[in-house]
Design an enzyme around this catalytic site. Structure first.
Site, PDB file in Angstrom:
ATOM      1  CG  HIS A   1     -41.542 -10.131   3.162  1.00  0.00           C
ATOM      2  ND1 HIS A   1     -40.711 -11.089   3.437  1.00  0.00           N
ATOM      3  CD2 HIS A   1     -41.119  -9.387   3.815  1.00  0.00           C
ATOM      4  CE1 HIS A   1     -40.283 -11.380   4.577  1.00  0.00           C
ATOM      5  NE2 HIS A   1     -40.869  -9.216   4.997  1.00  0.00           N
TER       6      HIS A   1
ATOM      7  CG  HIS B   1     -39.247  -5.464  11.940  1.00  0.00           C
ATOM      8  ND1 HIS B   1     -40.341  -5.115  11.402  1.00  0.00           N
ATOM      9  CD2 HIS B   1     -39.063  -6.364  11.102  1.00  0.00           C
ATOM     10  CE1 HIS B   1     -40.369  -5.374  10.103  1.00  0.00           C
ATOM     11  NE2 HIS B   1     -39.644  -5.964   9.835  1.00  0.00           N
TER      12      HIS B   1
ATOM     13  CE1 TYR C   1     -38.840 -13.643   9.748  1.00  0.00           C
ATOM     14  CE2 TYR C   1     -39.710 -13.545   7.799  1.00  0.00           C
ATOM     15  CZ  TYR C   1     -38.930 -13.222   9.119  1.00  0.00           C
ATOM     16  OH  TYR C   1     -39.216 -11.639   9.388  1.00  0.00           O
TER      17      TYR C   1
ATOM     18  NE  ARG D   1     -42.959  -7.668   8.944  1.00  0.00           N
ATOM     19  CZ  ARG D   1     -43.619  -8.538   8.384  1.00  0.00           C
ATOM     20  NH1 ARG D   1     -45.019  -7.447   8.343  1.00  0.00           N
ATOM     21  NH2 ARG D   1     -43.705  -7.880   6.663  1.00  0.00           N
TER      22      ARG D   1
ATOM     23  NE  ARG E   1     -43.532  -4.440   5.789  1.00  0.00           N
ATOM     24  CZ  ARG E   1     -43.893  -4.693   5.135  1.00  0.00           C
ATOM     25  NH1 ARG E   1     -45.434  -4.395   5.511  1.00  0.00           N
ATOM     26  NH2 ARG E   1     -43.075  -5.090   4.219  1.00  0.00           N
TER      27      ARG E   1
ATOM     28  CE  LYS F   1     -40.273  -2.437   2.959  1.00  0.00           C
ATOM     29  NZ  LYS F   1     -39.341  -2.054   3.675  1.00  0.00           N
TER      30      LYS F   1
END
Length: 275
Positions: A248, A222, A257, A225, A135, A160
């Site tokens: 995640h 992003h 994805y 990413r 990120r 995060k």
């Protein structure tokens, strides 16, 4: 509400958020929405639910579903932890998330973006984002000690969710980055000497490079990413491994994805060909 009273409530909210170990970014985001809300009412302890709904309705058309969900979360937190109004916070519902597929660059477009970087430092930033799937907020806060050049890996510290995460960088890129770090011994962060670069600064660099590369897509940090994850999937990498690399919490977040992997779609054998 008077400005003095608004600031008192915001200070109380900030304290409660810090006690929950929320990041500075989360605190800033909550305060961003709480300030205009408090300014629009007289007294949060006696106001009606409709006052909160009126404020939130005014955000429609101005903010995305994601941003409005954040606004609702900030109000729910306020009416649960700062002003005890369960009659309000339980009735504020978060809107459904918009399920839009992410923009992904092709491998050739990534090459073009790197070639169009314009400056050596910008090239390194683009390669780092794509190589590790970071990120942009993680990239700007990376420090030299976070990188293990012998293992071509590194650590995101308090990313995060305030979690640490191991990431990999390309072996071919590791030596290039190591040379840059050695040539900038005074840098506190990988790409800056004193304070971290702003995420806005990185966004502008990427946007300008994409324009020079004639990429007709909306390209942001992003996007790299998303491209990192999609290209790993297309090369046969396990989805659970990609989940860990991206940081995640939920595998379902990573599963998006599978919907944008164009190479996998191209490999599908039509049932007609089997007749």
């Amino acid at each position: 509400m008077e400005e003095k009273k608004v600031n008192e409530y915001l200070e109380k909210t900030t304290v409660e958020l810090k006690l929950k170990d929320c990041s500075n970014r989360t605190i800033e985001s909550y305060i961003f929405f709480l300030r205009p809300f408090l300014e629009s009412i007289e007294n949060p302890e006696s106001m009606a639910l409709d006052d909160a709904k009126k404020f939130l309705a005014g955000l429609i058309g101005r903010y995305s579903n994601k941003s409005r969900a954040l606004a609702i979360s900030s109000l729910r937190f306020f009416f649960k932890r700062v002003v005890d109004r369960p009659d309000i916070f339980v009735k504020l519902e978060v809107p459904k998330k918009q399920r839009t597929l992410p923009v992904v660059l092709s491998v050739e477009e990534v090459r073009s973006l790197i070639r169009a970087a314009g400056f050596a430092k910008t090239e390194l930033i683009i390669k780092m984002l794509y190589s590790a799937g970071l990120r942009v907020s993680e990239l700007v806060n990376l420090k030299p000690l976070d990188i293990d050049f012998n293992e071509s890996s590194g650590w995101v510290r308090k990313g995060k969710g305030r979690k640490d995460r191991l990431f990999k960088i390309a072996d071919s890129f590791s030596k290039q980055l190591q040379k840059y770090v050695k040539n900038h011994p005074d840098n506190k962060y990988i790409f800056s000497e004193g304070n971290p670069l702003t995420t806005r600064n990185i966004q502008i660099l990427i946007k300008k490079a994409a324009k020079r590369a004639n990429i007709n897509k909306r390209v942001t940090p992003h996007t790299l990413r998303h491209s990192f994850a999609t290209h790993l999937l297309e090369n046969g990498e396990n989805l659970a491994v990609i989940q860990q690399l991206l940081g995640h919490e939920n595998l379902e977040t990573t599963r998006i994805y599978t919907h944008v992997s164009q190479e996998q779609i191209k490999k599908v054998k039509s049932p007609l060909d089997r007749l």
